[in-house]
Design an enzyme around this catalytic site. Sequence first.
Site, PDB file in Angstrom:
ATOM      1  N   GLU A 153       0.807  -1.224   0.000  1.00 34.52           N
ATOM      2  CA  GLU A 153       0.000   0.000   0.000  1.00 34.52           C
ATOM      3  C   GLU A 153       0.842   1.277   0.000  1.00 34.52           C
ATOM      4  O   GLU A 153       0.828   2.060   0.955  1.00 34.52           O
ATOM      5  CB  GLU A 153      -0.945  -0.005   1.202  1.00 34.52           C
ATOM      6  CG  GLU A 153      -1.948  -1.142   1.160  1.00 34.52           C
ATOM      7  CD  GLU A 153      -3.056  -1.004   2.198  1.00 34.52           C
ATOM      8  OE1 GLU A 153      -2.849  -0.334   3.215  1.00 34.52           O
ATOM      9  OE2 GLU A 153      -4.139  -1.578   1.972  1.00 34.52           O
ATOM     10  N   GLU A 310      -6.590  -7.725  -0.920  1.00 35.59           N
ATOM     11  CA  GLU A 310      -6.920  -7.809   0.511  1.00 35.59           C
ATOM     12  C   GLU A 310      -8.386  -7.462   0.703  1.00 35.59           C
ATOM     13  O   GLU A 310      -8.900  -6.531   0.066  1.00 35.59           O
ATOM     14  CB  GLU A 310      -6.132  -6.776   1.330  1.00 35.59           C
ATOM     15  CG  GLU A 310      -4.719  -7.107   1.641  1.00 35.59           C
ATOM     16  CD  GLU A 310      -4.101  -6.047   2.564  1.00 35.59           C
ATOM     17  OE1 GLU A 310      -4.824  -5.415   3.355  1.00 35.59           O
ATOM     18  OE2 GLU A 310      -2.892  -5.847   2.452  1.00 35.59           O
ATOM     19  N   PHE A 360      -6.752  -7.465  16.596  1.00 35.36           N
ATOM     20  CA  PHE A 360      -8.197  -7.698  16.500  1.00 35.36           C
ATOM     21  C   PHE A 360      -8.745  -7.489  15.085  1.00 35.36           C
ATOM     22  O   PHE A 360      -9.945  -7.364  14.899  1.00 35.36           O
ATOM     23  CB  PHE A 360      -8.942  -6.839  17.524  1.00 35.36           C
ATOM     24  CG  PHE A 360      -8.687  -7.295  18.944  1.00 35.36           C
ATOM     25  CD1 PHE A 360      -9.099  -8.558  19.360  1.00 35.36           C
ATOM     26  CD2 PHE A 360      -7.995  -6.494  19.838  1.00 35.36           C
ATOM     27  CE1 PHE A 360      -8.843  -9.005  20.652  1.00 35.36           C
ATOM     28  CE2 PHE A 360      -7.732  -6.934  21.134  1.00 35.36           C
ATOM     29  CZ  PHE A 360      -8.153  -8.193  21.539  1.00 35.36           C
ATOM     30  N   HIS A 361      -7.848  -7.416  14.093  1.00 34.84           N
ATOM     31  CA  HIS A 361      -8.341  -7.357  12.706  1.00 34.84           C
ATOM     32  C   HIS A 361      -8.745  -8.755  12.270  1.00 34.84           C
ATOM     33  O   HIS A 361      -8.284  -9.751  12.832  1.00 34.84           O
ATOM     34  CB  HIS A 361      -7.281  -6.752  11.796  1.00 34.84           C
ATOM     35  CG  HIS A 361      -7.296  -5.256  11.836  1.00 34.84           C
ATOM     36  ND1 HIS A 361      -7.662  -4.481  10.762  1.00 34.84           N
ATOM     37  CD2 HIS A 361      -7.042  -4.411  12.847  1.00 34.84           C
ATOM     38  CE1 HIS A 361      -7.620  -3.204  11.115  1.00 34.84           C
ATOM     39  NE2 HIS A 361      -7.243  -3.133  12.373  1.00 34.84           N
TER      40      HIS A 361
HETATM   41  C1  GAL Z   1      -4.617  -2.946   4.930  1.00 36.63           C
HETATM   42  C2  GAL Z   1      -3.129  -3.241   5.064  1.00 36.63           C
HETATM   43  C3  GAL Z   1      -2.908  -4.466   5.910  1.00 36.63           C
HETATM   44  C4  GAL Z   1      -3.687  -4.360   7.180  1.00 36.63           C
HETATM   45  C5  GAL Z   1      -5.139  -4.176   6.846  1.00 36.63           C
HETATM   46  C6  GAL Z   1      -5.989  -4.105   8.101  1.00 36.63           C
HETATM   47  O1  GAL Z   1      -4.877  -1.692   4.433  1.00 36.63           O
HETATM   48  O2  GAL Z   1      -2.523  -3.433   3.812  1.00 36.63           O
HETATM   49  O3  GAL Z   1      -1.529  -4.612   6.170  1.00 36.63           O
HETATM   50  O4  GAL Z   1      -3.223  -3.258   7.899  1.00 36.63           O
HETATM   51  O5  GAL Z   1      -5.298  -2.986   6.128  1.00 36.63           O
HETATM   52  O6  GAL Z   1      -7.332  -4.023   7.803  1.00 36.63           O
END
Ligand code: GAL
Length: 664
Positions: A153, A310, A360-361
Amino acid sequence: MTTKAPWDDGPLCYGGDWNPEQWPPEVWREDVALMRAAGVNLVTVGVFAWSRLEPEPGRHTLDWLDDVLDLLHANGIRAALATPTASPPPWFSLRHPDALPVTADGVRLTHGSRDTYCAAAPAYRDAARSIAEVLAARYAHHPALALWHVHNEYGTTCHCPHTEAAFRRWLATRYGDLDALNDAWVTSFWSQHYSDWAQVGTPRATQYLANPGQLLDFRRFWSDTLLSAYTEQRDLLRAANPAVPVTTNYVLGDWVPVDHARWAREVDLVAVDHYPSATGAGAEEQTAFAADLARGWARHGSGWPWLLMESAPNQIHTAGRMHTKEPGRMTRHSLAHVARGSAGVMFFQWRAPAGGAERFHSAVVSHAGADSRVFREATDLGAALARLAGTAPGRVEAAVAIAYDAASGWALRHPGMPRDGLDHPGEAAAAHRALWHAGVTADVVPPGAPLDGCRLLVLPALYLASDATVDWVRRHVHAGGHLLVTWLSGVADEHGRVRLGGYPGAYRDLLGVRVEEFHPLADDEHVPLSGGGTGRIWSETVHPAGAETVSAYAGGVLDGRPAITRHRVGDAYAWYVSTRPDDDTYRHLLTEAAGLAGVTPTCPGAAPGVEAVRRDDGLLYLLNHTDEPQRVPAAGCEVLTGATVDGVVTVAPGGVAVVREEVP
Ligand code: GAL
């Protein structure tokens, strides 16, 4: 020259970010077994593993990654191998304090999070190249390697002395001499005239409003600087093995100083990360818009397809609290991306870490382990994707195009605009949403993109208009294409200088109107429109100059004056919309404009809340965003179940059907 990309083999890509560096080898083996059970075939590895790969300057510890890639290969899973350059290790920051980024307020940031580097600092670039070279030398021919995933990113900025020097060099290349720069930035205003390059700096904190041209160019500069950081890694990875495609994952949002359309010509595959901020129905609209953006970048850049690199398997992190996705939403949204051209579905992340900032993601293997609803749903999705093998090359059919331009978004963020909160991406999304609710599929395209097949072009607050953009729009209309232009489009040139003589200077004659004054509305203000509905955000004094009035302001200072007009140009219409109609009115308006251009809904028999996407490979995707079963007219074979569809397919509440349509 690239060959054999993962999606060329037939199966759609399925997997996500996997971080074996956070776990002991016995967990790797469990993970890989679970991946196989879920139908995973591609994982992003090593994305933040720099300190594990190079614990001290120049000392590389790659044995663990050898084992990881071998393990994946032995299990038939391929790797999107990342370069770890989005998170330099602590030793790097201590050794190169000049490579730590400086904010606009002059604060130098310190180590402790990620993305804490200046991409214009030579020491950072050297270190990034050298770790990428080490990975290239070791793994470019590893049989598990499917794709290089450079960095993560790109989107950081900085105001340090390295940046300032690089910004001056970039400006000198762009403008040639200071006269041209002074002219573009209109430095005659407020005594800002530059007489020496040494006077030109980055837009640091200022007493009052900064120069809009300088701010705009600073973002363009960062886009180019970050792009060069990407391309230098890409080139050395390619040199090590030209057969392996190279990409980087895009982060969306107009705070990101990256012109993704331009970058799309430099990646082998457009890869985007998408996290809708909405938790209700808005999430499906955001999903469709993001997918169509990615599709447009791919189509006019790297080529087909693109990849959802992602997405969240479960929790959505919104402001203030985490929202857990209800059953079915993850699958439906994943397949919405596939419908709109993604070569697969990738998640952040595979396994939730026990600690660290994002503990917690959401994860496919959550803190609860694999005995979970999320893991079961992910396994079902893997099976569904397997049934869709071979469909990545299918193209979406659309005859409406919405123009999207990163620089217009950046320019509208200047605080000296007539109103706060002006938002080109938001306006593009609003037009897309109105069409989405009308059941009309739209392309989202960068200005200048070929418009073959496009019957209606929409310019949503496309503030900047270079001569080339104006020419592009004219050619479309003069070739018989319809046009719908909304407020603030074509007001300024590519430097943000206003085109004089009445707004919108770039398109007055095509639209048959001249706008004399702006009347921005307050956040809670609505203006009734004579044709029904209300206008929000913005209004204007519009003088017709050949156009007919379709709807007028009904009340307020503009009472009786045109709000929406249309102008006949040859056989086509050029519409002008001087306010933001409420959602229903906008839907009706765009339905009418599309209808007059000969564009009808993708699946006229589908109920509201059923999203239909038709593709040139014969597939009709039907996504039921409602809580009721929905019956949709269709004939052919339902791919996910193998059932024959004889006139009507019933799509389960919150479910998805993919019909391979019979050719009549
Ligand atoms: C994205 C990022 C990931 C992680 C994710 C969390 O934007 O590329 O590394 O941080 O968000 O939701």
